[in-house]
Design an enzyme around this catalytic site. Structure first.
Site, PDB file in Angstrom:
ATOM      1  N   ASN A 194      42.178  42.428  45.471  1.00 26.90           N
ATOM      2  CA  ASN A 194      40.955  42.275  46.068  1.00 26.90           C
ATOM      3  C   ASN A 194      41.295  41.676  47.585  1.00 26.90           C
ATOM      4  O   ASN A 194      42.726  41.368  47.942  1.00 26.90           O
ATOM      5  CB  ASN A 194      42.348  40.598  45.001  1.00 26.90           C
ATOM      6  CG  ASN A 194      41.393  39.286  45.022  1.00 26.90           C
ATOM      7  OD1 ASN A 194      40.306  38.885  45.673  1.00 26.90           O
ATOM      8  ND2 ASN A 194      42.140  37.947  44.642  1.00 26.90           N
ATOM      9  N   LYS A 229      39.943  39.321  49.154  1.00 24.82           N
ATOM     10  CA  LYS A 229      39.949  37.839  49.735  1.00 24.82           C
ATOM     11  C   LYS A 229      39.248  37.641  49.961  1.00 24.82           C
ATOM     12  O   LYS A 229      38.093  38.062  50.312  1.00 24.82           O
ATOM     13  CB  LYS A 229      41.018  36.899  49.207  1.00 24.82           C
ATOM     14  CG  LYS A 229      42.286  37.444  48.261  1.00 24.82           C
ATOM     15  CD  LYS A 229      43.654  36.959  47.988  1.00 24.82           C
ATOM     16  CE  LYS A 229      44.447  36.975  47.000  1.00 24.82           C
ATOM     17  NZ  LYS A 229      45.776  35.819  46.722  1.00 24.82           N
ATOM     18  N   HIS A 242      40.519  33.725  39.245  1.00 22.50           N
ATOM     19  CA  HIS A 242      41.719  33.448  40.085  1.00 22.50           C
ATOM     20  C   HIS A 242      42.019  32.223  40.276  1.00 22.50           C
ATOM     21  O   HIS A 242      41.348  31.081  39.783  1.00 22.50           O
ATOM     22  CB  HIS A 242      41.063  34.167  41.423  1.00 22.50           C
ATOM     23  CG  HIS A 242      42.501  34.259  42.137  1.00 22.50           C
ATOM     24  ND1 HIS A 242      42.936  33.413  42.820  1.00 22.50           N
ATOM     25  CD2 HIS A 242      42.951  36.064  41.969  1.00 22.50           C
ATOM     26  CE1 HIS A 242      44.259  33.852  43.247  1.00 22.50           C
ATOM     27  NE2 HIS A 242      44.052  35.516  42.841  1.00 22.50           N
ATOM     28  N   GLU A 302      43.619  31.046  42.867  1.00 26.33           N
ATOM     29  CA  GLU A 302      42.662  30.173  43.537  1.00 26.33           C
ATOM     30  C   GLU A 302      40.908  29.222  43.441  1.00 26.33           C
ATOM     31  O   GLU A 302      41.125  28.311  44.189  1.00 26.33           O
ATOM     32  CB  GLU A 302      42.385  31.134  45.650  1.00 26.33           C
ATOM     33  CG  GLU A 302      44.051  30.819  45.789  1.00 26.33           C
ATOM     34  CD  GLU A 302      43.996  33.016  46.301  1.00 26.33           C
ATOM     35  OE1 GLU A 302      42.994  33.490  46.906  1.00 26.33           O
ATOM     36  OE2 GLU A 302      45.371  33.626  45.967  1.00 26.33           O
ATOM     37  N   GLU A 362      48.465  36.662  36.378  1.00 25.82           N
ATOM     38  CA  GLU A 362      49.041  36.129  38.116  1.00 25.82           C
ATOM     39  C   GLU A 362      50.062  35.147  37.688  1.00 25.82           C
ATOM     40  O   GLU A 362      49.262  34.088  38.412  1.00 25.82           O
ATOM     41  CB  GLU A 362      48.334  36.351  39.033  1.00 25.82           C
ATOM     42  CG  GLU A 362      46.941  37.682  38.995  1.00 25.82           C
ATOM     43  CD  GLU A 362      46.246  37.553  40.312  1.00 25.82           C
ATOM     44  OE1 GLU A 362      46.560  38.496  40.862  1.00 25.82           O
ATOM     45  OE2 GLU A 362      45.414  36.765  40.831  1.00 25.82           O
ATOM     46  N   GLY A 404      50.948  35.403  47.045  1.00 31.22           N
ATOM     47  CA  GLY A 404      51.020  35.537  48.582  1.00 31.22           C
ATOM     48  C   GLY A 404      52.210  35.141  48.944  1.00 31.22           C
ATOM     49  O   GLY A 404      52.368  35.164  49.974  1.00 31.22           O
ATOM     50  N   SER A 420      51.721  39.805  44.534  1.00 31.51           N
ATOM     51  CA  SER A 420      52.910  40.196  45.461  1.00 31.51           C
ATOM     52  C   SER A 420      53.232  41.854  45.028  1.00 31.51           C
ATOM     53  O   SER A 420      54.386  41.972  45.521  1.00 31.51           O
ATOM     54  CB  SER A 420      54.605  39.452  45.986  1.00 31.51           C
ATOM     55  OG  SER A 420      53.783  38.400  45.892  1.00 31.51           O
ATOM     56  N   GLY A 472      46.318  42.130  46.103  1.00 28.90           N
ATOM     57  CA  GLY A 472      46.015  41.125  47.239  1.00 28.90           C
ATOM     58  C   GLY A 472      46.423  41.325  48.546  1.00 28.90           C
ATOM     59  O   GLY A 472      45.780  42.772  48.931  1.00 28.90           O
TER      60      GLY A 472
HETATM   61  P1  PGA Z   1      49.056  38.708  46.290  1.00 33.23           P
HETATM   62  O1  PGA Z   1      47.927  38.637  45.731  1.00 33.23           O
HETATM   63  O2  PGA Z   1      48.835  40.004  46.012  1.00 33.23           O
HETATM   64  O3  PGA Z   1      48.704  38.608  48.344  1.00 33.23           O
HETATM   65  O4  PGA Z   1      50.205  38.096  46.184  1.00 33.23           O
HETATM   66  C1  PGA Z   1      47.280  39.048  44.589  1.00 33.23           C
HETATM   67  C2  PGA Z   1      45.703  38.330  44.037  1.00 33.23           C
HETATM   68  O5  PGA Z   1      45.892  37.339  44.454  1.00 33.23           O
HETATM   69  O6  PGA Z   1      45.133  38.594  43.044  1.00 33.23           O
END
Ligand code: PGA
Length: 252
Positions: free
Chosen positions: A9, A11, A98, A100, A170, A176, A215, A236
């Site tokens: 992803n 983003k 997601h 976010e 998630e 993140g 992460s 991500g």
């Molecule tokens: P991250 O994000 O691997 O940076 O924690 C995962 C995601 O939001 O899909």
């Protein structure tokens, strides 16, 4: 056997040129060596999709993913992108729900149900995200919260349609943050989600891929992917670096 999937992803990262460089590096490094059966999905910003799609076209285990789509087919929705548009440029997967999007764009379970329908109606597969906050986990309501996300956005689907959905668990506190769920926490939730799906869909639940996200990196991917109910990852930050993402792909 369930399909193993590693989805990156991106983003809101990478210019077009940077995105194409990353894609070329990935197809060079992971182009042939990936064990058959592993699907690598690149979920890029909308405006990169067509160009990235061209680069991965001859690599059958690479697929193209969007990060969102609108719930209507077309119309006066300035700035939005519809499922038929994504389908028309060869998109295979669409991330929906997601955290976010849920947090910053107020996407709730009802809206996501409509988006799921659009994606499926246009021949693509949703990567449906679910996950709890740290507060919910500390209160002990995380299992109910996450199963409810599935029930409200997916349980109107029939057996054929649910079989095309990919689920990504998630935990929001792990996205993140550098904090990953332990293998025990991931396996507990994944097994529960599969049981919840089985309660409604029976045997079909055994064929649904459930990815872990939050992460994931080259150091922890192997043990997370080794959990019996973890069928891959939604990655991500670590998907933006070709070497590290390749290592993650290869650890499945
Ligand atoms: P991250 O994000 O691997 O940076 O924690 C995962 C995601 O939001 O899909």
């Amino acid at each position: 056997m369930r399909q193993k999937i590693v989805a990156g992803n991106w983003k809101m990262n990478k210019t077009l040129e940077e995105g194409l460089t990353l894609t070329s590096e990935l197809t060079n490094m992971a182009g042939d060596e990936v064990r058959s059966g592993v699907q690598v999905v690149l979920c890029t910003p909308f405006i990169h999709l067509a160009a990235v799609g061209k680069l991965i076209k001859s690599y059958s285990h690479f697929a193209l993913g969007a990060q969102n789509c609108h719930q209507q087919v077309s119309g006066a929705y300035t700035g939005e992108i519809s499922a038929p548009m994504l389908q028309s440029i060869g998109v295979n997967y669409v991330i929906l729900g997601h955290s976010e999007r849920r947090q910053y764009f107020n996407e709730g379970n009802d809206l996501l149900r409509q988006k799921v329908d659009q994606v499926l109606a246009h021949g693509m597969r949703p990567i449906f995200c679910c996950g709890e906050t740290l507060e919910q986990r500390e209160q002990g309501i995380h299992l109910d919260f996450v199963t409810n996300q599935l029930s409200e956005s997916l349980f109107h689907l029939d057996n054929e349609a649910i079989g095309r959905v990919v689920i990504a668990y998630e935990p929001i506190w792990a996205i993140g943050t550098g904090k990953t769920a332990s293998t025990a926490q991931a396996q507990e939730m994944h097994a529960l989600l599969r049981k919840h799906l089985a309660g409604k869909y029976g045997q079909v639940a055994n064929s649904i891929s459930i990815l872990y996200g939050g992460s994931v990196n080259a150091g922890n991917a192997k043990e997370l992917f080794a959990c019996p109910d973890v069928d891959g990852g939604l990655v991500g930050g670590a998907s933006l670096k070709s070497r590290e993402f390749t290592d993650i792909i290869k650890s499945i």
